[in-house]
Design an enzyme around this catalytic site. Structure first.
Site, PDB file in Angstrom:
ATOM      1  N   ASN A 199      -3.977  26.062   4.146  1.00  0.00           N
ATOM      2  CA  ASN A 199      -4.107  27.050   3.079  1.00  0.00           C
ATOM      3  C   ASN A 199      -5.452  26.836   2.380  1.00  0.00           C
ATOM      4  O   ASN A 199      -6.194  25.906   2.699  1.00  0.00           O
ATOM      5  CB  ASN A 199      -2.922  26.983   2.098  1.00  0.00           C
ATOM      6  CG  ASN A 199      -2.815  25.653   1.368  1.00  0.00           C
ATOM      7  OD1 ASN A 199      -3.805  24.989   1.079  1.00  0.00           O
ATOM      8  ND2 ASN A 199      -1.584  25.243   1.061  1.00  0.00           N
ATOM      9  N   GLU A 202      -6.025  23.396   0.719  1.00  0.00           N
ATOM     10  CA  GLU A 202      -6.152  22.285   1.667  1.00  0.00           C
ATOM     11  C   GLU A 202      -7.535  22.245   2.316  1.00  0.00           C
ATOM     12  O   GLU A 202      -8.150  21.184   2.414  1.00  0.00           O
ATOM     13  CB  GLU A 202      -5.064  22.406   2.741  1.00  0.00           C
ATOM     14  CG  GLU A 202      -3.675  22.084   2.216  1.00  0.00           C
ATOM     15  CD  GLU A 202      -2.551  22.668   3.045  1.00  0.00           C
ATOM     16  OE1 GLU A 202      -1.379  22.349   2.748  1.00  0.00           O
ATOM     17  OE2 GLU A 202      -2.826  23.477   3.972  1.00  0.00           O
ATOM     18  N   ASP A 268       5.589  27.750   5.982  1.00  0.00           N
ATOM     19  CA  ASP A 268       6.472  27.383   7.097  1.00  0.00           C
ATOM     20  C   ASP A 268       6.744  28.585   7.991  1.00  0.00           C
ATOM     21  O   ASP A 268       6.760  28.475   9.221  1.00  0.00           O
ATOM     22  CB  ASP A 268       7.809  26.853   6.558  1.00  0.00           C
ATOM     23  CG  ASP A 268       7.662  25.614   5.695  1.00  0.00           C
ATOM     24  OD1 ASP A 268       6.611  24.957   5.775  1.00  0.00           O
ATOM     25  OD2 ASP A 268       8.606  25.306   4.949  1.00  0.00           O
TER      26      ASP A 268
END
Length: 325
Positions: A199, A202, A268
């Protein structure tokens, strides 16, 4: 190619998920008064529930999408670990990839929810790396399962199941399509992989991007891909959509109009869906658009929720995404 054809192809796939499994615990309640003991509200609990979280939620998403998934992870010899195994069995999911290590504590994230909003989260965990004996057992199990699988997903939450040694042992002699949903500790350790999905936070922190605008993300992202031998890079931008970098093109995908209640678990869902679609070598534009739809669906719900395949198909048809196929 029609959407139905794609999802029929998906049903033939076997996917390994390696990473940190967690137990998501929910206390749902209401606030009617302040505590007389401190300046905090009192939550009157109405409902308690538990769900598979972390890599376990990825397994649920994959099952909803129609593939045959198996979780390879390490749990503690405790009640929370047993609850995760019970949840896997309840959902008719394989448990042979689980290793029990009595020296570890199973990760638990307890969320306090009031009116569909998080008011507090309490974490219980050990995030040290696995000891050498447990890691060797896990690597042996993964390598055995690779022989009969199509895709391997590293689902990394920095809780210690994945480290540089495990990554190197699995990827150095790659015999399978590999996807990565990274966190911070191992971000630059993944090399020679097919698909990498950080993301914005990150990639910004891990690659020290001071001004993460589109041009910088593209430039620095492409250098990172070349250095680490990554085929496709997808950066999720929350409400700002998705960027996909490949060797042939760069595409930006804005989110569809959707009410965001809770972003928990959206990553996820996207790693599960995108891994399958990149494995099938579908058009990049299609992958970006359908992943935005999928992320939007699960953000409509409070708490972590796996994708509803029927709802995904309906919305994909509504937005005419088959035009990109």
């Amino acid at each position: 190619m029609k959407l139905e054809t794609i999802f029929n192809q998906v049903k033939k796939l076997k996917v390994i998920v390696v990473g940190d499994a967690m137990l998501d615990s929910y206390r749902i309640g209401k606030i009617n008064r302040q505590s007389p003991e401190a300046d905090v509200p009192i939550v009157d609990v109405i409902e308690n529930s538990t769900k598979l979280g972390g890599a376990g939620n990825v397994i649920l998403n994959l099952k909803q999408l129609g593939v045959t998934p198996i979780l390879c992870s390490v749990l503690g010899d405790d009640e929370s670990g047993r609850e995760i195994i019970k949840e896997l069995e309840k959902n008719n999911l394989e448990t042979s990839g689980i290793i029990i290590d009595p020296s570890r504590k199973t990760t638990v994230k307890e969320r306090i929810i009031v009116q569909e909003k998080h008011v507090l989260r309490i974490d219980e965990e050990i995030d040290q790396n696995l000891n050498e004996k447990t890691r060797s057992k896990l690597i042996a199990k993964i390598n055995e399962m690779i022989k009969n699988s199509d895709i391997l997903i590293f689902q990394d939450y920095d809780k210690g199941v994945i480290d540089s040694v495990l990554i190197d042992r699995i990827t150095s002699d790659k015999k399978i399509f590999i996807s990565v949903d990274p966190k911070y500790k191992n971000f630059t350790n993944y090399k020679n992989v097919n698909f990498f999905k950080p993301n914005l936070n990150e990639i910004t922190k891990s690659l020290k991007i001071n001004n993460p605008n589109f041009e910088n993300l593209e430039s620095i992202g492409k250098k990172f891909m070349k250095k680490n031998s990554i085929d496709d890079l997808m950066i999720t931008l929350s409400e700002k959509g998705i960027i996909i970098l490949s060797k042939k093109e760069v595409t930006k995908h804005d989110i569809f109009n959707s009410k965001i209640v809770d972003v928990s678990g959206a990553g996820d869902t996207i790693i599960s869906l995108a891994s399958i679609l990149f494995y099938l070598k579908l058009p990049q534009k299609f992958i970006g658009e359908i992943c935005n739809i999928a992320g939007g669906i699960v953000c409509n719900y409070s708490g972590v929720k796996a994708i509803d395949n029927k709802e995904l198909m309906e919305k994909t048809k509504r937005y005419n995404l088959d035009l990109y196929l």
